[in-house]
Design an enzyme around this catalytic site. Structure first.
Site, PDB file in Angstrom:
ATOM      1  CG  ASP A   1      -2.368   0.739   0.847  1.00  0.00           C
ATOM      2  OD1 ASP A   1      -2.169   1.508   0.004  1.00  0.00           O
ATOM      3  OD2 ASP A   1      -3.261   0.618   1.735  1.00  0.00           O
TER       4      ASP A   1
ATOM      5  CD  GLU B   1     -20.039   6.203   3.989  1.00  0.00           C
ATOM      6  OE1 GLU B   1     -19.902   5.780   4.863  1.00  0.00           O
ATOM      7  OE2 GLU B   1     -20.995   6.227   3.206  1.00  0.00           O
TER       8      GLU B   1
END
Length: 858
Positions: free
Chosen positions: A262, A610
């Site tokens: 990542d 979100e």
């Protein structure tokens, strides 16, 4: 002379083995590795890999996204957010969608490269999709990217995503390289993901909950990439965790392809986790553990690998293993071969958002629609309504429908637009009603700005990212700022789409002493300066709402500057307004609705609230996550006011996660969970509201009553979480209503006693006893009797069944031996053990919606 020219021609035609398409990718990779220097190998291991011209190796980028369409690109099809698609329980349709996504990705890439451009980030053939983490806690902002809280559903859906993206397994070339992320035990919170250490994850929960989807994608979908997560598991960062990356992934599961980090995860080793002293040690640790490609925003630790070899921290042979895996991936894509022999390189731009893909987007949007409540059958609405009100902050918001990690579609049908296709616009009363979160509205003062004697804001632009060089354009802006490069729109004539900067200047002399607020946000670098003081500064990868208060004095001159720059690979966006906040008053709204009985309120959340690691800190939100799961109070108050005014209230809830809707079950007559429906989401909502489509969606997550029992967000124990470990909910996993009624008959098993390696077939009669044709999703759960510490039940099969009114259809569901596999403490592994099992089948995970039968395994 002729002999010499003949010799030179033969030399030019000669191929090295790695240039020969007739050899296997492994053979070609082995040959190419033998010709690379250690420095070149390190370069290839960076996600933005520079060209190596002496060997004919092109520039390559590993990071592109295809979460629900080819992300960060224009004029592509945007399908519903994955959590919504999970509600369809339709993995067959999901395959069609990702086959379309991969076609569009190839078409965009082909168009870009064939126009003479280099491979670039977000325009490449490696896509970091799907996200198969378990949505264990509804507060997680990225849960919308997943396929819900259940390991089996996530596995079924994830397999089809990978197959659709990568193309036929027997093809010579992969269409794209998909990626299973984020491995492993990763589902928030966003605010601590770079430091979090999970050192008490139960082995049973690890194997039964957090790993099954990754194992399925490796063994059943042949996924070509796995992304390791940010956090630590048992003291080791996931990207440096030999247990995860070697023993489990490669030794136990047989995975032979590449692992990518990542973004910034290797840097976290020494900046956040403090398990490495510097970049050299972090790079060595990651590669030795099994991470092959590093993603980072800048300053790659992997570029320190030559130094690590010199210092004896790692051997070049270890690096060769990683380079071998990444080169195999590139050869499998056809990256080293002429376009003429790679079929996928022939996919034309005409496939982009074509009619077939638009229809797929609409079909899936319809299938995501999940009806949670319908008191007195108020739905479907009549198209002959005299007057109808469409209220709410999401009713006319098109970008809300795109969710996150999205591209920009050719066209988007808002929910308001969709409703206008069903009923005359003259009969529609529209009002935003309230904000998503804020309980105040802004009275804009933008019209009071002036600069150099001219009204508005002066904007100056540079074609550099650092405000240097010549100014290439100026503008005088008199309306609130809202600019974007989406759709290839320039900020001003002559301004580049990438690598540019802007300065917005104005002055404001307030009439009264008061508090004002600046509101807006940007994708890119944003800095707000007032009278020389910096009030806000950030560099962000998406446009997020920001509220910046400022106390002003009457008569004082305020010089305001906004410095903006597009510096990364994201599309540029900026929004800006300012003014005085006033309290929300519903009196005018209710007065406006006089003579209107039916109100469709469209609210919930949005991708602005979100998502991934977001600087959003409204009450109830933190870093992209939520601190509670209640509907924001401003919306609750609006719904309450509408109900108290005697209206029939239809609540369309748009969100990427579960919301505690207990009060809404009282204030609303019907509740439709619409998720983030993509480019055709508004049409799908309208089709359901007015009865042109009979809803069949089922919840892929549990909707809890409230936030009281959610527990510690950072505690990864499954106790009390999801339908598998709790019965305390408002709407259960697998629940969803229809406009017709279904009855589940008594099922039959092909066998009632089987061996540990046998399968069994379940046949379930489904009768439509209502007045409309419809679709029921039959669900099958398994529980091992006397397994006191195990899940209450766990999904092991499902089937969508179309049943005409008055008809009965038999749903046949195969349960392979793996359906009865649970963690065995004796062998310390997943196993099918002898004993008695319950098979539960029905229309949701709730015990009242299930019938039970027994099976013995000997």
């Amino acid at each position: 002379m002729a002999l010499f020219l003949c010799f030179m021609g033969t030399l030019r035609a000669q191929q090295y083995p790695y240039q020969n398409p007739d050899l296997s990718s492994e053979e070609r990779s082995k040959d190419l590795i033998s010709r690379l220097t250690i420095e070149e190998k390190a370069t290839l291991m960076c996600d933005q890999s520079d060209a190596i011209s002496r060997l004919g190796i092109k520039k390559f980028n590993w990071w592109s996204e295809a979460l629900h369409g080819y992300a960060n690109n224009n004029n592509v099809t945007v399908f519903p957010e994955p959590i919504g698609m999970a509600a369809s329980f339709d993995d067959a349709l999901l395959y069609q969608i990702y086959n379309a996504v991969s076609d569009e990705a190839r078409a965009k890439y082909n168009q870009w490269i064939q126009s003479g451009n280099e491979n670039k980030r977000f325009l490449s053939l490696s896509v970091w999709t799907p996200n198969v983490n378990i949505f264990r806690d509804p507060r997680w902002g990225r849960g919308q990217e997943t396929y819900g809280e259940d390991p089996y559903l996530t596995s079924r859906m994830g397999i089809q995503v990978v197959k659709g993206l990568q193309g036929p397994e027997d093809a010579k070339y992969r269409k794209l390289l998909a990626c299973a992320k984020h491995y492993a035990v990763h589902s928030g919170p966003e605010w601590s993901r770079h430091e979090l250490n999970l050192n008490n994850v139960d082995p049973r929960e690890l194997n039964e909950t957090y790993l099954p989807a990754f194992k399925a994608l490796v063994q059943d979908a042949d996924v070509r990439q796995v992304m390791c997560a940010y956090q630590r598991l048992d003291d080791e960062p996931c990207c440096g965790n030999t247990r995860l990356l070697q023993r489990i992934l490669r030794d136990d599961w047989g995975y032979k392809y590449m692992v990518v980090s990542d973004c910034g995860a290797i840097t976290d080793f020494f900046t956040s986790h403090k398990v490495s002293s510097d970049a050299v040690h972090a790079a060595s640790k990651a590669v030795l553990a099994g991470t092959d490609v590093e993603c980072v925003w800048q300053n790659y630790p992997f570029m320190q690998l030559p130094e690590a070899v010199e210092r004896g921290l790692i051997k070049e042979e270890d690096i060769d293993k990683s380079v071998m895996r990444l080169l195999v991936g590139r050869f499998d894509l056809g990256d080293f071969d002429p376009d003429s022999i790679v079929p996928w390189a022939q996919i034309p731009a005409s496939v982009l958002n074509n009619k077939e893909h638009q229809q797929l987007a609409l079909n899936m949007a319809r299938e995501t629609m999940t009806l949670l409540q319908n008191k007195n059958n108020v739905l479907p609405l009549s198209k002959n309504e005299k007057r109808i009100a469409i209220i709410g902050p999401n009713a006319n918001d098109k970008p809300m429908l795109w969710g996150n990690y999205n591209g920009t579609p050719v066209r988007t049908i808002s929910i308001l637009d969709g409703i206008k296709t069903k009923i005359s616009e003259k009969k529609i009363v529209y009002d935003k009603g309230c904000d998503l979160v804020e309980d105040k509205v802004t009275d804009s003062y933008f019209g009071q700005f002036s600069f150099d004697g001219k009204a508005g804001v002066k904007a100056s632009f540079w074609n550099t990212p650092d405000w240097e060089g010549d100014i290439v354009a100026t503008q005088q802006i008199t309306d609130p700022i809202k600019m974007t490069t989406a759709g290839q729109h320039e900020f001003a004539s002559g301004v580049k789409l990438e690598g540019f900067s802007a300065l917005y200047e104005t002055e404001f002399v307030p009439k009264v002493t008061e508090e004002i607020v600046f509101k807006g946000g940007a994708t890119g670098y944003f800095e707000l300066v007032v009278n020389g003081d910096t009030l806000a500064k950030y560099n962000n990868w998406r446009t997020l709402p920001a509220r910046i208060p400022c106390q002003v004095e009457a008569g004082k001159n305020y010089k305001i500057q906004i410095r903006y720059a597009q510096k990364n690979d994201w599309q540029a966006n900026i929004e800006f307004d300012f003014g005085k906040e006033v309290d929300v008053d519903y009196t005018n709204l209710i007065s406006k609705l006089k003579g209107t009985d039916v109100v469709v309120f469209v609210g919930g959340l949005s991708g602005k609230l979100e998502g991934e690691e977001m600087p959003v800190n409204y009450p109830g939100f933190k870093g992209g996550d939520r601190t509670n799961i209640e509907l924001p109070s401003v919306q609750r108050n609006c719904l309450k006011a509408l109900k108290e005014a005697g209206k029939t209230v239809i609540f369309v809830n748009c969100s990427g996660s579960a919301i505690a809707l207990s009060p809404e079950t009282q204030s609303c007559d019907a509740i439709l969970q619409a998720w983030y429906g993509g480019e055709s989401g508004g049409q799908a909502v309208a089709d359901v509201l007015f009865g042109d489509y009979n809803p069949a969606g089922k919840l892929p997550v549990t909707f809890y009553k409230n936030s009281d029992k959610l527990g510690d967000f950072e505690d990864y124990s499954m106790k009390g979480r999801t339908y598998r470990y709790t019965t305390d909910y408002l709407f259960p996993f697998g629940f969803g209503l229809s406009y017709t009624t279904f009855k589940i008959g008594d099922a039959t098993l092909s066998k009632t006693t089987i061996g540990t390696d046998n399968s069994v077939q379940l046949t379930v009669p489904v009768t439509n006893s209502g007045q409309r044709d419809g679709i029921e999703i039959v669900q099958v759960y398994v529980r091992k009797v006397n397994d006191l510490e195990g899940p209450l039940k766990t999904l092991k099969g499902f089937k969508r069944v179309e049943v005409g009114k008055g008809k009965t259809v038999k749903a046949v569901i195969d349960l392979p031996s793996s359906s009865f596999e649970f963690y065995d403490w004796n062998s310390r592994e997943m196993a099918v053990t002898s004993g008695e099992y319950e098979i539960l089948y029905g229309t949701s995970s709730d015990v009242n919606d299930l019938k039970t039968m027994k099976l013995t395994i000997q």
